[in-house]
Scaffold this motif. Structure first.
Motif, PDB file in Angstrom:
ATOM      1  N   THR A 750       0.772  -1.305   0.173  1.00  0.00           N
ATOM      2  CA  THR A 750      -0.167  -0.201  -0.081  1.00  0.00           C
ATOM      3  C   THR A 750       0.415   0.865  -0.012  1.00  0.00           C
ATOM      4  OG1 THR A 750      -0.129  -0.178   2.363  1.00  0.00           O
ATOM      5  CG2 THR A 750      -1.772  -1.183   1.218  1.00  0.00           C
ATOM      6  N   ASP A 751       0.680   2.219  -0.505  1.00  0.00           N
ATOM      7  CA  ASP A 751       1.205   3.639  -1.046  1.00  0.00           C
ATOM      8  C   ASP A 751       1.125   4.310   0.578  1.00  0.00           C
ATOM      9  OD1 ASP A 751       2.211   3.775  -2.921  1.00  0.00           O
ATOM     10  OD2 ASP A 751       0.160   4.462  -4.038  1.00  0.00           O
ATOM     11  N   GLN A 756       3.534  10.651   5.660  1.00  0.00           N
ATOM     12  CA  GLN A 756       4.102   9.489   6.030  1.00  0.00           C
ATOM     13  C   GLN A 756       5.618   9.163   5.416  1.00  0.00           C
ATOM     14  OE1 GLN A 756       3.683   7.439   8.845  1.00  0.00           O
ATOM     15  NE2 GLN A 756       1.906   9.469   8.826  1.00  0.00           N
ATOM     16  N   PRO A 757       6.626   8.156   5.702  1.00  0.00           N
ATOM     17  CA  PRO A 757       8.275   7.865   5.336  1.00  0.00           C
ATOM     18  C   PRO A 757       7.264   6.526   4.255  1.00  0.00           C
ATOM     19  CG  PRO A 757       7.879   7.637   7.731  1.00  0.00           C
ATOM     20  CD  PRO A 757       6.675   7.746   7.566  1.00  0.00           C
ATOM     21  N   GLN A 758       8.445   7.440   2.942  1.00  0.00           N
ATOM     22  CA  GLN A 758       8.499   5.804   2.210  1.00  0.00           C
ATOM     23  C   GLN A 758       9.524   4.662   2.711  1.00  0.00           C
ATOM     24  OE1 GLN A 758       6.973   6.036  -0.793  1.00  0.00           O
ATOM     25  NE2 GLN A 758       6.516   8.219  -0.022  1.00  0.00           N
ATOM     26  N   PRO A 759       8.727   3.495   2.042  1.00  0.00           N
ATOM     27  CA  PRO A 759       9.144   2.340   2.637  1.00  0.00           C
ATOM     28  C   PRO A 759      11.239   2.835   2.613  1.00  0.00           C
ATOM     29  CG  PRO A 759       7.689   1.604   0.954  1.00  0.00           C
ATOM     30  CD  PRO A 759       8.176   3.513   1.156  1.00  0.00           C
TER      31      PRO A 759
END
Length: 822
Positions: A750-751, A756-759
């Protein structure tokens, strides 16, 4: 001045040769009766010629009747010319005897760095000089291995640009890559037969290493794109001789070797070589011990038929070593020597091969060849592995024991020949090959009590007090080994089940080099390949039974075409272009639980090959593009084609990988005494056109462990006269560019929500490095000594497998070898 004795006779041509032209055949031998290999033989003024092959023979066909000047030439010596007369429908035979003996010829004349465009390759299966092939090849001969004192195959491939060490996982084996794609056992060969790459091969037994870059699928079937590597062992001789040597090096390296050969009778010759090696390491607690033997026999059934039977056995005891680890995708800053596995860790590899090959010369134009090979591979080790500490360096060491057994049967049969259709010449290859491959892997556990497997499963073990524990062996800190008390006991681990996977391969192929004229040649061919992986045979040894489910059988079949063109505006320059298609088998299933189809790979290649300085220097440039058109990755949707798929075990052929590159190869003898071997490669290998779906690879990121730039240069000079006669000096420089290890990044399930921080990235950057080696040697009559200092600058760098086997390269070391020839 060289003295050459020439005997010229005329004999009736073979009945099956209806050409009104004649042929020139013969042999070139040294004064002690040895065949002179790679000597250039040509007709002055006609741009027709060839080079002598392994038995010193040569054939120049389709020569119009008349009187000609036949010229022989080779590096480091004068050119010689003789007059021959060719008669219609007849063969003129010429026998050359050189004044040099085989030792002098090897030292002065036949160097593997000479004219890489003129040497016939056994890996190519056809008697064609590389300059006439729309392919890129590299040959690294025995003289280079001796000059550089190569101990491992990774030392040898530094001389071949575009080929690189891909991984050295756990110090258990060396894995190589080419043009962006990793070799596996499918791409590694010995004497033309596929071998397992899990054993670190012995270099002292090799005559040369051949590398065919690009697509080899037509000749060998299921191979990864990028290239293949063939190791050619030393063969028996009908003259008595040999060599013994002793190598000593840093960290208590001792390596005596021997090599003896000679005739048993007028039709039977033998060769026996072997070595013993024992060494410690720059890594604490790491050591190795090797024993290797390689006997062979050559039987001449007749002047046209011979059989070679050979075998080898390697027993290799080693310390598994999974390196120094990384934290937060940064290689750990710990001493190069630090060993992080238990002191009792052990590993053993045993590999046995037996090969029989037969060659029959039907006549001067047609030949039959075939062979059979058997291989037994047994590797096992026990240690803690996967060095994956947390951010502060704490690592809970997982215990593992591995055992792999393989039985590998391979057979092949080839017919090569030449014929004309009008003015068009054909050089064809027709062949069959088949493999039977049985692989057995065992899964071990330590927690066996009262004859039963504990319910805690395969990761459990029994501690010092006899209690069953799960998950890990113990905990250490990679930055401070005194932070925790380390365990010292070695658990007894038992095999709880084994999985046998049989694989069958079969292929049939046809290839034709069509000479439309002396300047234009077309190579066209096709192969049909079949592979069947049988259902697995799973055997459990304890209860409760935790064996995996039986895997289904899987069938793959595909056609692999190849076409190329060569244009030679002048005799020593060739322009070429080629296209080929191959396939890569895939594991896993599609969304309907069916076995996944193979991926199809297109390869395009173009370049120019040049010979300068009367054939003493080759300079080649090659450009290529490799496209995996249907990359196997996580399926974007479920069986209904609408619902997003989040199951990573379900795959689809979507997206691409692409590798574009340029290579420069330089090899030869610019002048007497000087050997040059150099090159450069640029590789741009990355993911492209991948769909934006969970688990799919992010486009644009590089393929793992692929250096964008590599470069190499090796220069050796031999003094043949004057006060320094007998001395040799040399230097080698090797550059490996930036690489990216770890795991490729994928689209998240999920995006992330806004803000929120990116993976976190899973990529592990590895910097570039350059090493320099220097050598000096001296030869007096039958005795020689050579010494080397490697990595003079004591450069620190790493070979990385995924993100857990981070193994430092060797520091500055010395190596010296004393040899006696007889």
């Amino acid at each position: 001045m060289l003295l050459i004795l020439v005997s010229v006779t005329s004999i009736k041509a073979n009945n099956d040769d209806d050409s009104k032209n004649g042929k020139i055949t013969g042999h070139v031998k040294t004064s002690d009766g040895q065949p002179a290999i790679f000597v250039n033989v040509g007709i002055v003024g006609l741009n027709k010629g060839t080079t002598t092959i392994d038995d010193g023979s040569f054939i120049i066909g389709n020569v119009k009747p008349g009187t000609y000047t036949l010229k022989i030439s080779y590096a480091g010596a004068l050119t010689e010319q003789k007059t021959v007369t060719v008669t219609e429908g007849q063969t003129t035979n010429v026998e050359f005897v050189l004044s040099e003996n085989s030792t002098q010829l090897n030292e002065v004349v036949v160097s593997s760095t000479k004219t890489i465009n003129r040497k016939n390759l056994s890996i190519g299966k056809m008697n064609i000089a590389p300059i006439d092939l729309p392919l890129s090849v590299t040959v690294i001969g025995r003289d280079v291995l001796d000059q550089q004192q190569s101990l491992r195959l990774s030392d040898v491939i530094k001389n071949a640009n575009g080929i690189y060490l891909y991984s050295a996982r756990g110090n258990t084996q060396e894995t190589f890559g080419a043009r962006g794609y990793s070799f596996s056992s499918t791409n590694m060969f010995k004497n033309g037969f596929r071998i397992n790459s899990g054993a670190t091969p012995e270099m002292s037994s090799l005559e040369r290493v051949e590398i065919l870059k690009g697509s080899a699928a037509l000749l060998y079937g299921n191979v990864a794109p990028g290239g293949i590597l063939n190791m050619v062992t030393k063969k028996p001789k009908f003259t008595q001789g040999g060599q013994v040597s002793m190598t000593y090096g840093s960290y208590d390296l001792y390596k005596p070797t021997f090599d003896v050969y000679g005739p048993i009778s007028s039709k039977l010759a033998y060769r026996l070589n072997g070595t013993y090696e024992k060494a410690n390491s720059y890594r604490d607690n790491v050591k190795s011990e090797r024993f290797y033997i390689n006997p062979s026999l050559l039987y001449k059934i007749s002047d046209k038929t011979n059989i070679v039977v050979e075998g080898d056995y390697l027993n290799y005891d080693f310390t598994p070593d999974f390196g120094i680890g990384q934290t937060n995708n940064i290689i750990a800053n710990v001493p190069r020597s630090r060993y992080l596995s238990p002191l009792w860790s052990w590993g053993k590899t045993k590999q046995t091969t037996a090969t029989a090959t037969i060659n029959h010369q039907i006549n001067s134009l047609w030949q039959l060849s075939g062979g059979f090979s058997y291989q037994r591979f047994d590797r096992q080790y026990q240690t803690t592995e996967r060095v994956q500490p947390d951010a502060i360096g704490d690592w809970s060491r997982p215990l593992n024991r591995a055992k792999t057994l393989e039985d590998y049967y391979t057979a092949q049969f080839n017919v090569t020949g030449q014929f004309n259709t009008g003015v068009i010449k054909h050089n064809i290859l027709v062949g069959l090959d088949a493999d039977r491959y049985n692989n057995t892997n065992n899964t071990f556990v330590a927690a066996i009590k009262d004859g039963k497997l504990d319910s805690k499963g395969v990761s459990s073990y029994i501690d010092q007090n006899g209690n069953i524990q799960s998950a890990t062996y113990d905990k250490i800190n990679i930055f401070d080994l005194n932070k925790y008390q380390q365990r010292l006991d070695m658990p007894v681990m038992n095999a709880i089940y084994s999985v046998l996977t049989p694989t069958n391969r079969f292929g049939a192929y046809f290839n034709d080099l069509i000479s439309l004229s002396e300047k234009v040649k077309v190579l066209a061919g096709i192969r049909w390949s079949y592979q069947y992986i049988s259902p697995t045979n799973v055997t459990g040894y304890y209860t409760p039974d935790l064996t995996p489910a039986f895997a289904k059988g899987k069938e793959d079949k595909a056609f692999s075409p190849r076409v190329g063109i060569v244009y030679k505006p002048i005799a020593n320059t060739a322009l070429f272009a080629s296209y080929s298609n191959s396939f890569i088998t895939n594991t896993g299933t599609d969304v309907n639980n069916n076995p996944l189809d193979p991926s199809l790979v297109d390869q395009f290649e173009a370049g120019v090959k040049n010979d300068f300085l009367n054939g003493n220097l080759s300079v080649n440039v090659t450009a290529y593009r490799i496209i995996n058109n249907n990359l196997a990755q996580t399926a974007p949707f479920g069986p209904d084609g609408v619902t997003p798929n989040t199951n990573a075990t379900l795959k689809a052929l979507v997206g691409e990988t692409r590798s574009d590159g340029v290579e420069l190869d330089i090899a030869g003898h610019p002048f007497q005494g000087l050997d040059v071997l150099a090159g450069y490669s640029y590789i741009n290998a990355r993911y492209t056109n991948t769909p934006k779906s969970p688990g799919s690879f992010l486009p644009g990121q590089p393929l793992l462990n692929v250096p964008k730039h590599t470069a190499n240069a090796s220069v050796f000079y031999n003094f043949y006269d004057g006060s320094l006669k007998g001395f040799k000096v040399g230097a080698s420089v090797y550059y490996l560019g930036n690489r990216t290890a770890g795991f490729a990044n994928v689209y998240p399930a999920t995006d992330p929500a806004p803000g929120q921080p990116q993976p976190a990235s899973r990529l592990l950057p590895v910097p570039d490095f350059t090493t320099v080696d220097a050598s000096v040697g001296y030869t007096y009559k039958k005795i020689s000594i050579i010494g080397k200092i490697s990595n003079i600058g004591n450069v620190l760098n790493w070979n990385v497998h995924e993100n857990y086997s981070v193994n430092p390269i060797p520091p500055k070391q010395f190596l010296t070898t004393l040899s006696y020839k007889f």
